[in-house]
Design an enzyme around this catalytic site. Structure first.
Site, PDB file in Angstrom:
ATOM      1  N   ASP A 121      45.379  43.435  41.171  1.00 31.92           N
ATOM      2  CA  ASP A 121      44.566  43.793  42.514  1.00 31.92           C
ATOM      3  C   ASP A 121      44.585  45.281  42.139  1.00 31.92           C
ATOM      4  O   ASP A 121      44.709  46.083  43.099  1.00 31.92           O
ATOM      5  CB  ASP A 121      45.038  43.680  43.790  1.00 31.92           C
ATOM      6  CG  ASP A 121      45.686  42.347  44.035  1.00 31.92           C
ATOM      7  OD1 ASP A 121      44.813  41.333  43.473  1.00 31.92           O
ATOM      8  OD2 ASP A 121      46.606  41.981  44.631  1.00 31.92           O
ATOM      9  N   GLU A 165      37.815  36.838  48.684  1.00 28.78           N
ATOM     10  CA  GLU A 165      38.623  37.894  48.724  1.00 28.78           C
ATOM     11  C   GLU A 165      38.143  39.200  48.031  1.00 28.78           C
ATOM     12  O   GLU A 165      37.237  39.228  47.315  1.00 28.78           O
ATOM     13  CB  GLU A 165      39.984  37.728  48.732  1.00 28.78           C
ATOM     14  CG  GLU A 165      40.280  37.338  47.193  1.00 28.78           C
ATOM     15  CD  GLU A 165      41.573  36.739  47.033  1.00 28.78           C
ATOM     16  OE1 GLU A 165      42.075  36.218  47.702  1.00 28.78           O
ATOM     17  OE2 GLU A 165      42.056  36.557  45.762  1.00 28.78           O
TER      18      GLU A 165
END
Ligand code: FUB
Length: 463
Positions: A186, A353
């Protein structure tokens, strides 16, 4: 060959890394990190013999320039962030497995991400040797050219058998990615004051249950400075214990705001968003509110994870977040509050997401990740629009797996413009190469280019 020394017994050259760390009850009280990156470990009392793995067991064998490529590969490890503690180290073999102890033998195994494995695979530089993280009175030591985790005995023989010299790797890296060694996901890549900053999730935990964030910085996207842990849910965030996910940092008001996802001990349904603040992009950050910025269930539908802040040219900042449902809201000028009535749902088709928004030549780009991060089909798609809140026109997938070079599950990305240029980069994570999965991910950076009409050319992810 540039050599640093892990041993107190024979000090052959420059960097001495001995007696630099004290362990108290299994946690590191004072740490001098080993240099992260590819290395080989030579026995101090048997020069020319190196730690290698063979049939999964670790041993000491002679390695020379004439040795086979396989032997050199087996005798090369990457020193990475400790799987159980950032104050210590783990050693990742070229096949992606980690050096760990089991039944007091040293061997390599795949990271399961559970607490026992991570502890068994973490070693702390202590008194010139490598002590076990979870058995701090035991150290890595060779006996009959096999590697064992033996209880420390203060004799010259034991010290010699447990002293290793860190040397240049027998099998140097041939790839540019991952950009920082070890398991990080991420990635939020951004630039402040002409310097790049990278804020990732610390990966390698079963259920992504990590608790802390590190920050890295660079001037060239190649050589990175590790700024250490900048926020740790344990001591620093009263309302979150785990799931330290997807940090994103924005500058405003002369300060730096780190937005993050956190889970309470109550479980998976309790993800919330927080914001921490610092006077420096390199941290440390402190929880700005002492309570979540977005509470679990405050906006029904989807998970409150994966925050991202985009600041427009007029100085207005917008908060984006969500898994399952994408949400956006203008932030107040204090960067730590917003009007809940202004929250809108912007979920694009295919969205899972990791929303990311940026602007180029007056055009706004909304990007996101599709599919599950555990799937090799995890990927990045985007839309464009006339403003930071849309409306959005879907433009398709720009980053996806590249099986011919072993790249699976590239996603949860961020985009940065090289300061003062129209050169752009995309940072993303993927399954660590080789042999890993959606909880053992690594961070990569590649160029991102545009067509004349502003659409993004398909990104070519590189190993
Ligand atoms: O790293 C934990 C979670 O996995 C992130 O929040 C998601 O975006 C996915 O990458």
């Amino acid at each position: 060959m540039l050599r640093s020394v892990l041993a107190g017994v024979v000090l052959s050259t420059s960097l001495v890394l001995s007696t630099s760390l004290v362990l108290i009850g299994g946690s590191a009280a004072r740490a001098a990190p080993l240099p992260a990156g590819a290395a080989s470990l030579e026995a101090v009392n048997y020069p020319g013999r190196y730690v290698r793995h063979q049939d999964s067991l670790a041993r000491l064998d002679p390695v020379t320039a004439a040795g086979s490529a396989q032997l050199k590969s087996d005798a090369t490890f990457t020193v990475v962030n400790g799987l159980a503690s950032p104050a210590c180290h783990s050693f990742q073999a070229r096949n992606g497995q980690f050096l760990r102890h089991r039944d007091w033998r040293l061997r390599i195994d795949a990271n399961t991400g559970d607490a026992t494995f991570r502890a068994d695979a973490t070693f702390c530089a202590v008194d010139g040797a490598l002590a076990s993280y979870n058995y701090p009175d035991r150290r890595i030591r060779h006996r009959d050219f096999a590697l064992w985790l033996d209880t420390f005995v203060d004799t010259a023989a034991f010290r010699a058998d447990s002293s290793f010299r860190i040397t240049a790797p027998w099998a140097p890296r041939t790839t540019r990615n991952p950009v920082v060694p070890g398991l990080f996901a991420d990635p939020h890549l951004t630039a402040f004051n002409g310097r790049y900053y990278l804020y990732p999730t610390t990966d390698g935990y079963a259920g992504w249950s990590g608790t802390y964030y590190k920050a890295f910085s660079s001037t060239d996207l190649i050589t990175w400075t590790d700024h250490g842990v900048v926020l740790d849910h344990g001591p620093d965030v009263s309302w979150a214990d785990n799931s330290a996910w997807a940090p994103a940092v924005a500058a405003a008001n002369g300060r730096y705001y780190l937005y993050f996802s956190g889970g309470a001990a109550t479980g998976d349904t309790a993800k919330q968003l927080g914001v921490a603040v610092s006077d420096s992009p390199a941290g440390p950050f402190r929880d700005a509110l002492g309570v979540p910025l977005v509470r679990s269930g405050q906006f029904p539908g989807g998970q409150a994870i994966d925050p991202m802040v985009f600041t427009d040219d007029d100085g207005r900042s917008y908060l984006y977040w969500g898994q399952g449902v994408a949400r956006a809201v203008p932030l107040n000028a204090d960067m730590v509050s917003f009007d809940p009535a202004q929250v809108r749902t912007i979920t694009p088709a295919g969205f899972n997401e990791a929303t990311f928004v940026f602007k180029r030549n007056g055009l706004y780009y909304l990007m996101w990740s599709e599919n599950d991060t555990r799937s090799e089909d995890y990927r990045v798609a985007y839309a464009t629009g006339p403003g930071p809140l849309g409306p959005w026109t879907p433009r398709g997938v720009v980053l996806q797996k590249r099986l011919d070079v072993g790249i699976k599950g590239p996603g949860h990305h961020s985009v940065v413009r090289a300061p003062g240029t129209d050169t752009w980069y995309i940072a993303y994570h993927r399954f660590a190469i080789p042999a890993d999965n959606g909880t053992n991910r690594e961070t990569a950076i590649d160029p991102m280019t545009f067509n004349a009409d502003g659409t993004i050319r398909p990104v070519v992810p590189t190993p």
